[in-house]
Design a protein around this motif. Structure first.
Motif, short mmCIF file in Angstrom:
data_model
loop_
_atom_site.label_atom_id
_atom_site.label_comp_id
_atom_site.label_asym_id
_atom_site.label_seq_id
_atom_site.Cartn_x
_atom_site.Cartn_y
_atom_site.Cartn_z
N LYS A 164 51.11 43.56 36.45
CA LYS A 164 50.36 44.10 35.32
C LYS A 164 48.87 43.74 35.39
CE LYS A 164 54.39 44.03 32.40
NZ LYS A 164 55.14 43.36 31.38
N LEU A 165 48.46 43.03 36.42
CA LEU A 165 47.08 42.59 36.54
C LEU A 165 46.21 43.69 37.15
CD1 LEU A 165 47.62 38.98 37.97
CD2 LEU A 165 47.26 39.65 35.58
N ASP A 166 44.94 43.75 36.69
CA ASP A 166 43.99 44.64 37.35
C ASP A 166 43.47 43.94 38.61
OD1 ASP A 166 42.04 42.78 36.57
OD2 ASP A 166 41.23 44.05 34.99
N ASP A 219 56.17 36.60 41.05
CA ASP A 219 55.82 36.47 39.65
C ASP A 219 55.73 37.87 39.03
OD1 ASP A 219 54.76 35.87 37.17
OD2 ASP A 219 53.19 34.58 37.95
N PRO A 220 56.58 38.18 38.08
CA PRO A 220 56.59 39.52 37.49
C PRO A 220 55.30 39.88 36.75
CG PRO A 220 58.32 38.14 36.53
CD PRO A 220 57.62 37.34 37.56
N ILE A 242 33.62 36.18 40.11
CA ILE A 242 34.47 37.20 39.50
C ILE A 242 34.10 37.39 38.03
CG2 ILE A 242 36.83 37.74 38.74
CD1 ILE A 242 37.84 36.56 41.34
N GLU A 243 33.85 36.30 37.35
CA GLU A 243 33.52 36.37 35.91
C GLU A 243 32.25 37.17 35.66
OE1 GLU A 243 35.46 35.52 33.34
OE2 GLU A 243 36.94 35.02 34.87
N VAL A 244 31.29 37.08 36.57
CA VAL A 244 30.02 37.80 36.38
C VAL A 244 30.00 39.12 37.16
CG1 VAL A 244 28.72 35.72 35.80
CG2 VAL A 244 28.81 36.50 38.18
N TYR A 290 44.06 35.42 40.30
CA TYR A 290 45.39 34.85 40.50
C TYR A 290 45.51 34.31 41.93
CZ TYR A 290 50.47 34.70 41.09
OH TYR A 290 51.75 34.30 41.39
N LEU A 291 45.10 35.12 42.90
CA LEU A 291 45.20 34.70 44.30
C LEU A 291 44.28 33.52 44.61
CD1 LEU A 291 45.46 38.20 45.97
CD2 LEU A 291 47.28 36.48 45.81
N ILE A 292 43.09 33.53 44.03
CA ILE A 292 42.16 32.41 44.25
C ILE A 292 42.73 31.13 43.67
CG2 ILE A 292 39.88 31.48 43.70
CD1 ILE A 292 38.87 34.44 43.87
#
Length: 128
Positions: free
Chosen positions: A6-8, A1-2, A68-70, A15-17
């Motif tokens: 660009k992801l941090d 996936d290109p 991750i969100e927190v 994404y992996l989760i």
């Protein structure tokens, strides 16, 4: 996936989760189908038990996304470790005597590997 380049780090972990979560759901559904399609009582019990491990893994992935969100990489690490252990327990405790389809085993191995990558990322994520 290109888009992934660009992801941090945090977004890469998400994404992996999500990818692992989908794999776990597919594997869970496959295990339930296998349990419903066999007439051998012991095999059925193994598949049902294994699908319960995957229920737990799915829960852990949901909690990991919240972590991750927190910005809590320590709890993220705990949840991903739990998901990986559930996949491993399915493989080593329940499926060792069943001789499942090699593709099923590959899905379990894939999940364990993705969890390992996420654990590596969680170790370098900034903490709150």
């Amino acid at each position: 996936d290109p888009k992934i380049e660009k992801l941090d780090l945090s977004d890469t972990a998400k994404y992996l989760i999500h990818h692992a979560q989908q794999n776990a759901l597919d594997t869970h559904n496959q295990l339930q189908l296998l349990a419903n399609s066999t007439t051998d009582k012991r095999t059925k019990e193994c598949y049902i038990s294994c699908s319960k491990y995957y229920d737990k893994a799915l829960y852990s992935f949901g909690e990991a996304l919240k972590d991750i969100e927190v910005h809590n990489p320590d709890y993220l690490n705990v949840e991903i470790s739990a998901a990986r252990q559930n996949a491993n327990d399915c493989k080593t405790l329940d499926l060792k005597d069943v001789k499942p389809d090699p593709k099923l085993m590959m899905k379990i191995d894939f999940l364990e590997n993705v969890c390992g990558i996420v654990l590596s990322i969680s170790d370098i994520l900034p903490k709150n």
